[in-house]
Motif scaffolding. Sequence first.
Motif, PDB file in Angstrom:
ATOM      1  N   LYS A  43       0.837  -1.211   0.000  1.00  0.00           N
ATOM      2  CA  LYS A  43       0.000   0.000   0.000  1.00  0.00           C
ATOM      3  C   LYS A  43       0.867   1.254   0.000  1.00  0.00           C
ATOM      4  CE  LYS A  43      -3.818  -2.247  -0.254  1.00  0.00           C
ATOM      5  NZ  LYS A  43      -4.955  -2.259   0.626  1.00  0.00           N
TER       6      LYS A  43
ATOM      7  N   LEU B 122      -8.577   5.903  -4.559  1.00  0.00           N
ATOM      8  CA  LEU B 122      -7.944   4.991  -3.597  1.00  0.00           C
ATOM      9  C   LEU B 122      -8.942   3.889  -3.271  1.00  0.00           C
ATOM     10  CD1 LEU B 122      -6.913   8.151  -1.894  1.00  0.00           C
ATOM     11  CD2 LEU B 122      -5.150   6.431  -2.161  1.00  0.00           C
TER      12      LEU B 122
ATOM     13  N   THR C  71      -7.631   1.402   0.118  1.00  0.00           N
ATOM     14  CA  THR C  71      -6.211   1.477   0.440  1.00  0.00           C
ATOM     15  C   THR C  71      -5.967   1.203   1.917  1.00  0.00           C
ATOM     16  OG1 THR C  71      -5.811   2.971  -1.389  1.00  0.00           O
ATOM     17  CG2 THR C  71      -4.218   3.059   0.390  1.00  0.00           C
TER      18      THR C  71
END
Lengths: 441, 247
Positions: B152, B169, B172
């Motif tokens: 990540k 995202l 995430t």
Amino acid sequence: MNEMSPTALTGAPLGADSFLHRYEGLRQRLPGARLPWVAALRERAAESFRAKGFPTRRDEAWKYTDLAPLLALGFAEPLSSVDDDAALPPSQGGAARAVFVDGRFRADLSALDDLPYRVGSVAEALPRLDGALGRLAQPSEQPLAALNAMLFEDGLVVRVPPGVAGGVLELVSMASGGERPTALHPRHLIRIEDGASLTLIETTTGPEGARYLQAPVFEIEVAEGGRLNHARLQTESRAAFNLSTVYAAVAGGGTYDSFVLNAGGRLVRNEIHTALQGPKAACHLNGAQLLADGQHADTTTVIDHAAPDCPSRQTYKTVLAGRSRGVFQGKIHVHQIAQRTDGYQMNQALLLSPEAEVDSKPQLEIYADDVKCSHGATVGALDADQLFYLRARGIPAEAARRMLVRAFLQEAVEAVEDPAIQAALDRTLQAWWQAEDREAA
Amino acid sequence: MLDIRNLTAEIDGKQILRGIDLEIRPGEVHAIMGPNGSGKSTLSYVLAGREGYEVTGGSAEFDGKDLLAMEPEERAALGLFLAFQYPVELPGVGNANFLRTALNAQRRVRGELELDAMQFLKLARARMKDLSMPEDMLKRGVNVGFSGGEKKRNEVLQMALLQPKLAILDETDSGLDIDALRIVADGVNALRGPGFSALVITHYQRLLNYIVPDRVHVLVKGRIVRSGGPELAEELEASGYAGDLAA
């Protein structure tokens, strides 16, 4: 001469006949003609080749590789046209270099001074090679060994004395090309004595578009505790043929470490026979093949485990584009005495085109009971998730594909321990990609 | 910046997105929350251009251009960035080589000068320091042998280097411990400004404590059923999606 079958259209003999015809014409002039053992060896070889000819697909060991395109050609004598080093492939960083052009040693293009081992031309050394040349390559067993014994002109002879670290030696085998197809039959003899070592990096190449055959035979002996790191960078013309046969015999505690890169040639076969003859003898046979449309490459290995406690490792990777074909045949023979053999064989292919084809044939013959042998083969296309990941970062589809192909091969390159060979592979692959890029542009 | 109208999409003939309307203006950070299977990841893949997702209706414009007509790499070069929920491992592709190739590919499209190896390394090292990433992660294969948190962080490093106009995202925060979460959030917050927008897709409110959104949307069964300010996230954390699922 008269019993040879003439060919109807051109008048010149084709296929096996063309080689026998050449032998008949040349035999008084071939190196060693006045040495009875050489003349006898050639005669035996010719007899065997006359009887069997080239292998066909009916021979089990040649099931996937058809030599018909080669047999359709008639071969002429090479007219060597390389007079300077302008056409030579780039140096692979070794201080020592032996250059053969059209099968003949060229002292003027070589650099072999002040080496801690003996190296030279087979043709010149022949009077001293009785008993050594032909010890491993038996003409009766293999038609290509017979062909080579019948017609060898020259080759590299190296002996690294006991305990000597020989460093890096480059071997360049170059065809100069010409109007008519030429055929070259180098015979290389390499002997690494007890505890000695050598890194041999061979580049075999010729001008793009030229039609020729390079059909070398290597006879390699690694004595106790010795080591040969042997890289073969095959970048022949895409109209050329390369049929190589390597015989390596490894004594106890010795290592034969081979990497073959097949990037050129129209029809290529690398056949490697390794005999592990003493306890803890080892061999690593690795390779990578990059095949574009119209190319055929065959890697055939035979590993003879004839002593206990010997490891053998094989990893071959093939990338196939267009209408290309890759063949891998790997035979591991474990004798009854060869307890605690550790044999590993992996063959992976990446298919970039639906028209490409790959054949894989592992073969294990095990007569000992305490043995670890494994083999595996994978065939796949590029991974869609990986491709999308690269494109989602802005890398165009074609470049992304190339990165993944490179990565696939990189694993094989990274397995190479010798830094000089790793660097040579990197350089050769780099040049291959640049040529591909130019073609694509 | 991003203007999505009545977007519908399907995979293998199964309709997943059933009419999405969403407008993100420059500088805004939006969050999309929703239960599993609501279409959150599908939306991110459709916007990034993944194959296999068929857009059956509606439109998505990015900077006034038809996003859905472009190849994935064109979308990226235009400034769209997707941080993957499951970053892909690329054995044999060095991380540094990958990052520089991506950066230079985008710069080339935009008519900017490409960075040489030295310039790139200087830039990458500085960004990695911001993200508390060890330097040897540049030498390793892309995401190979990385822990979940390292993967990540590697996504955020890519974002920091590529400087997108819009970052999506996709979960995430999943699999991150609190320290890694904070580092990732700092990486996003560092980019916040009038030229940067983000669409934060998450299952949990936790990440939104660190990346405070301007707007929060609730996605259920392929539709945005509710929108509100940051307080909506807290409300969902307390009450769950039960009410929205029943609706």
